[in-house]
Write an enzyme that holds these catalytic residues in place. Structure first.
Site: not given
Length: 234
Positions: A87, A204, A206
């Site tokens: 990002c 994302h 994660e």
């Protein structure tokens, strides 16, 4: 393996990333403050996390590229080290010239936060080589400037060099205009450099790596990276 996660003023996904690397993937990880001018030579991968570095003033990633640590990150990448921007990290890598293209304001001029689907395009990079081929991955996005752009000549070179990592798709893996959340050219969600050692993506991973969240598709991307590097080093 050892990871380094860079922390800029305004980073807000750094600890999420550290948690996934340490607790979920069981790898060694350290944080790297943006003012540092050196880091452990034993680091295998540097991650630039999501957030709003320097408040996204001027343009997302435009100020972060001047952080003292970025000159070292650029040297690390130019010497073959693996760098992964997520990002805002992707935006910083483009601003720093480590990745081609740019991230522009979303077509609707609004911040978008939702789950999307994506499919790997290039199949032989560290992030994509060991991903499942039979289905799309569900990964969240959260950005206001995520519309990837590169000119036609650059895109043609990227296709030839296998630099397009991911494209936005529907849940069945069909890449179409209706599945494009932000207006990115050719539905591009992630790219890499010509040497295939610097990676950037707007979604994302994660945020989709912990069983507690009910979605671990993002973990597959990290696992592919780790497996690829370990096999290259064997």
């Amino acid at each position: 393996m050892k990871f380094g996660v860079v922390v800029f003023p305004g980073s807000n996904c750094d600890q999420d990333t550290v948690y996934v690397i340490k607790e979920i993937l069981e790898q060694e990880v350290v944080t790297l403050w943006h003012k540092e001018t050196d880091f452990d030579p034993n680091i295998d991968v540097i991650i630039l996390p999501g957030g709003f570095s320097y408040g996204d003033y001027l343009r997302s990633g435009a100020l972060a590229k001047f952080s003292p640590i970025m000159s070292k990150v650029i040297d690390f990448a130019n010497n073959g080290g693996y760098v992964f921007g997520i990002c805002n990290g992707f935006q910083i890598l483009c601003e720093s010239g480590l990745l081609p293209g740019a991230l522009l304001h979303n077509t609707n001029q609004k911040f978008i936060c939702k789950n999307i689907y994506l499919v790997p395009d290039s199949k032989e990079t560290a992030l994509t080589k060991y991903l499942p081929r039979e289905r799309a991955l569900k990964i969240p996005i959260a950005h206001g400037e995520g519309r990837y752009y590169a000119d036609k000549e650059t895109l043609a070179k990227m296709r030839i060099n296998g630099q397009i990592l991911f494209r936005y798709s529907d849940e069945n893996g069909v890449v179409s205009e209706s599945a494009n959340p932000n207006g990115s050219v050719e539905n591009i969600a992630g790219v890499c450099n010509e040497r295939h050692n610097v990676f950037g993506m707007m979604p994302h991973p994660e945020r989709a790596s912990d069983d507690e969240l009910g979605n671990t598709d993002g973990r597959l991307i990290f696992e592919s990276l780790i497996r690829y590097i370990k096999e290259m080093n064997d």
